[in-house]
Design a protein around this motif. Structure first.
Motif, PDB file in Angstrom:
ATOM      1  N   GLN A 134    -149.697 -63.673 -10.269  1.00  0.00           N
ATOM      2  CA  GLN A 134    -149.622 -62.217 -10.323  1.00  0.00           C
ATOM      3  C   GLN A 134    -148.166 -61.789 -10.139  1.00  0.00           C
ATOM      4  O   GLN A 134    -147.479 -62.259  -9.247  1.00  0.00           O
ATOM      5  CB  GLN A 134    -150.482 -61.590  -9.238  1.00  0.00           C
ATOM      6  N   VAL A 135    -147.732 -60.892 -10.997  1.00  0.00           N
ATOM      7  CA  VAL A 135    -146.350 -60.423 -10.934  1.00  0.00           C
ATOM      8  C   VAL A 135    -146.197 -59.378  -9.831  1.00  0.00           C
ATOM      9  O   VAL A 135    -147.017 -58.471  -9.711  1.00  0.00           O
ATOM     10  CB  VAL A 135    -145.923 -59.805 -12.278  1.00  0.00           C
ATOM     11  N   GLN A 136    -145.151 -59.528  -9.036  1.00  0.00           N
ATOM     12  CA  GLN A 136    -144.829 -58.531  -8.014  1.00  0.00           C
ATOM     13  C   GLN A 136    -143.383 -58.106  -8.168  1.00  0.00           C
ATOM     14  O   GLN A 136    -142.502 -58.948  -8.362  1.00  0.00           O
ATOM     15  CB  GLN A 136    -145.078 -59.083  -6.614  1.00  0.00           C
ATOM     16  N   LEU A 137    -143.170 -56.807  -8.066  1.00  0.00           N
ATOM     17  CA  LEU A 137    -141.840 -56.231  -8.208  1.00  0.00           C
ATOM     18  C   LEU A 137    -141.522 -55.455  -6.939  1.00  0.00           C
ATOM     19  O   LEU A 137    -142.303 -54.581  -6.540  1.00  0.00           O
ATOM     20  CB  LEU A 137    -141.784 -55.294  -9.421  1.00  0.00           C
ATOM     21  N   VAL A 138    -140.368 -55.727  -6.341  1.00  0.00           N
ATOM     22  CA  VAL A 138    -139.975 -55.040  -5.108  1.00  0.00           C
ATOM     23  C   VAL A 138    -138.566 -54.499  -5.280  1.00  0.00           C
ATOM     24  O   VAL A 138    -137.608 -55.274  -5.393  1.00  0.00           O
ATOM     25  CB  VAL A 138    -140.054 -55.970  -3.891  1.00  0.00           C
ATOM     26  N   GLU A 139    -138.457 -53.177  -5.289  1.00  0.00           N
ATOM     27  CA  GLU A 139    -137.155 -52.534  -5.452  1.00  0.00           C
ATOM     28  C   GLU A 139    -136.434 -52.383  -4.112  1.00  0.00           C
ATOM     29  O   GLU A 139    -137.082 -52.255  -3.065  1.00  0.00           O
ATOM     30  CB  GLU A 139    -137.311 -51.138  -6.077  1.00  0.00           C
TER      31      GLU A 139
ATOM     32  N   ASP B 171    -130.520 -64.146 -13.608  1.00  0.00           N
ATOM     33  CA  ASP B 171    -131.524 -65.191 -13.814  1.00  0.00           C
ATOM     34  C   ASP B 171    -131.633 -66.121 -12.599  1.00  0.00           C
ATOM     35  O   ASP B 171    -132.719 -66.603 -12.273  1.00  0.00           O
ATOM     36  CB  ASP B 171    -131.184 -66.001 -15.060  1.00  0.00           C
ATOM     37  N   ALA B 172    -130.533 -66.370 -11.943  1.00  0.00           N
ATOM     38  CA  ALA B 172    -130.547 -67.273 -10.784  1.00  0.00           C
ATOM     39  C   ALA B 172    -131.322 -66.663  -9.614  1.00  0.00           C
ATOM     40  O   ALA B 172    -132.055 -67.358  -8.908  1.00  0.00           O
ATOM     41  CB  ALA B 172    -129.127 -67.607 -10.352  1.00  0.00           C
ATOM     42  N   GLU B 173    -131.142 -65.347  -9.419  1.00  0.00           N
ATOM     43  CA  GLU B 173    -131.828 -64.657  -8.325  1.00  0.00           C
ATOM     44  C   GLU B 173    -133.195 -64.115  -8.747  1.00  0.00           C
ATOM     45  O   GLU B 173    -133.968 -63.679  -7.908  1.00  0.00           O
ATOM     46  CB  GLU B 173    -130.968 -63.494  -7.824  1.00  0.00           C
ATOM     47  N   ASN B 174    -133.463 -64.147 -10.056  1.00  0.00           N
ATOM     48  CA  ASN B 174    -134.697 -63.587 -10.618  1.00  0.00           C
ATOM     49  C   ASN B 174    -134.856 -62.117 -10.255  1.00  0.00           C
ATOM     50  O   ASN B 174    -135.903 -61.665  -9.745  1.00  0.00           O
ATOM     51  CB  ASN B 174    -135.941 -64.369 -10.190  1.00  0.00           C
ATOM     52  N   THR B 175    -133.792 -61.368 -10.498  1.00  0.00           N
ATOM     53  CA  THR B 175    -133.794 -59.937 -10.222  1.00  0.00           C
ATOM     54  C   THR B 175    -133.387 -59.155 -11.467  1.00  0.00           C
ATOM     55  O   THR B 175    -132.716 -59.669 -12.361  1.00  0.00           O
ATOM     56  CB  THR B 175    -132.830 -59.567  -9.089  1.00  0.00           C
ATOM     57  N   VAL B 176    -133.802 -57.902 -11.470  1.00  0.00           N
ATOM     58  CA  VAL B 176    -133.381 -56.946 -12.485  1.00  0.00           C
ATOM     59  C   VAL B 176    -132.646 -55.834 -11.746  1.00  0.00           C
ATOM     60  O   VAL B 176    -133.156 -55.321 -10.748  1.00  0.00           O
ATOM     61  CB  VAL B 176    -134.586 -56.365 -13.249  1.00  0.00           C
ATOM     62  N   ASN B 177    -131.459 -55.477 -12.219  1.00  0.00           N
ATOM     63  CA  ASN B 177    -130.600 -54.584 -11.459  1.00  0.00           C
ATOM     64  C   ASN B 177    -130.241 -53.329 -12.247  1.00  0.00           C
ATOM     65  O   ASN B 177    -130.258 -53.328 -13.481  1.00  0.00           O
ATOM     66  CB  ASN B 177    -129.329 -55.330 -11.064  1.00  0.00           C
TER      67      ASN B 177
ATOM     68  N   LEU C 167    -129.209 -50.658  -7.569  1.00  0.00           N
ATOM     69  CA  LEU C 167    -130.600 -50.962  -7.274  1.00  0.00           C
ATOM     70  C   LEU C 167    -130.919 -52.373  -7.734  1.00  0.00           C
ATOM     71  O   LEU C 167    -130.388 -52.845  -8.746  1.00  0.00           O
ATOM     72  CB  LEU C 167    -131.528 -49.975  -7.986  1.00  0.00           C
ATOM     73  N   SER C 168    -131.806 -53.017  -6.990  1.00  0.00           N
ATOM     74  CA  SER C 168    -132.226 -54.354  -7.361  1.00  0.00           C
ATOM     75  C   SER C 168    -133.747 -54.428  -7.333  1.00  0.00           C
ATOM     76  O   SER C 168    -134.393 -53.787  -6.499  1.00  0.00           O
ATOM     77  CB  SER C 168    -131.637 -55.380  -6.398  1.00  0.00           C
ATOM     78  N   CYS C 169    -134.298 -55.196  -8.232  1.00  0.00           N
ATOM     79  CA  CYS C 169    -135.745 -55.405  -8.314  1.00  0.00           C
ATOM     80  C   CYS C 169    -136.001 -56.907  -8.216  1.00  0.00           C
ATOM     81  O   CYS C 169    -135.656 -57.660  -9.136  1.00  0.00           O
ATOM     82  CB  CYS C 169    -136.273 -54.852  -9.634  1.00  0.00           C
ATOM     83  N   ALA C 170    -136.563 -57.328  -7.105  1.00  0.00           N
ATOM     84  CA  ALA C 170    -136.889 -58.734  -6.913  1.00  0.00           C
ATOM     85  C   ALA C 170    -138.237 -59.025  -7.555  1.00  0.00           C
ATOM     86  O   ALA C 170    -139.226 -58.357  -7.259  1.00  0.00           O
ATOM     87  CB  ALA C 170    -136.927 -59.064  -5.426  1.00  0.00           C
ATOM     88  N   VAL C 171    -138.240 -60.015  -8.428  1.00  0.00           N
ATOM     89  CA  VAL C 171    -139.438 -60.335  -9.203  1.00  0.00           C
ATOM     90  C   VAL C 171    -140.016 -61.663  -8.762  1.00  0.00           C
ATOM     91  O   VAL C 171    -139.290 -62.667  -8.654  1.00  0.00           O
ATOM     92  CB  VAL C 171    -139.108 -60.409 -10.707  1.00  0.00           C
TER      93      VAL C 171
END
Length: 123
Positions: A1-6, A74-80, A20-24
């Motif tokens: 299950q995908v979880q996104l935490v801003e 990609d290394a941290e698996n985040t979207v910023n 802002l960062s989104c940890a996936v």
């Protein structure tokens, strides 16, 4: 299950910057298109920025073009989302979103949402 935490929201003066960062978890960011949306008090949620699964194509809402930059790590698996030259009208809750397709701009084209992070820009 995908979880996104801003994270990364806060209070900033007009003209300032925030990142802002989104940890996936549950999905590799490099294989999927992503987006940021925002919702101001009393207003509908609006599209802010999108990034293609290849990371080589980005699109922005008209009100943030030239000021915001979407990226991924990609290394941290985040979207910023790097936000500069912030204005009071940028105030709102910012949501990270996993898109069904890069050109998805409406709620029914979002697979998963984060819970959001508050950004407040004072004048």
């Amino acid at each position: 299950q995908v979880q996104l935490v801003e994270s990364g929201g806060g209070l900033v003066q007009a003209g300032g910057s925030l990142r802002l960062s989104c940890a996936v978890t549950g999905r590799t960011v490099s294989l999927t298109p992503w987006a940021w949306f925002r919702q101001a008090p009393g207003k509908e949620r609006e599209f802010v920025a999108a990034l293609s699964w290849g990371g080589d194509n980005a699109d922005y809402g008209e009100s943030v073009k030239g000021r915001f930059t979407i990226s991924r790590d990609d290394a941290e698996n985040t979207v910023n989302l790097q936000m500069s030259s912030l204005k009071p009208e940028d105030t709102g809750v910012y949501f990270c979103a996993l898109l069904k397709r890069f050109w998805g701009r409406h709620d029914d084209e979002v697979t998963s949402w984060g819970r959001g992070t508050q950004v407040t820009v004072s004048s």
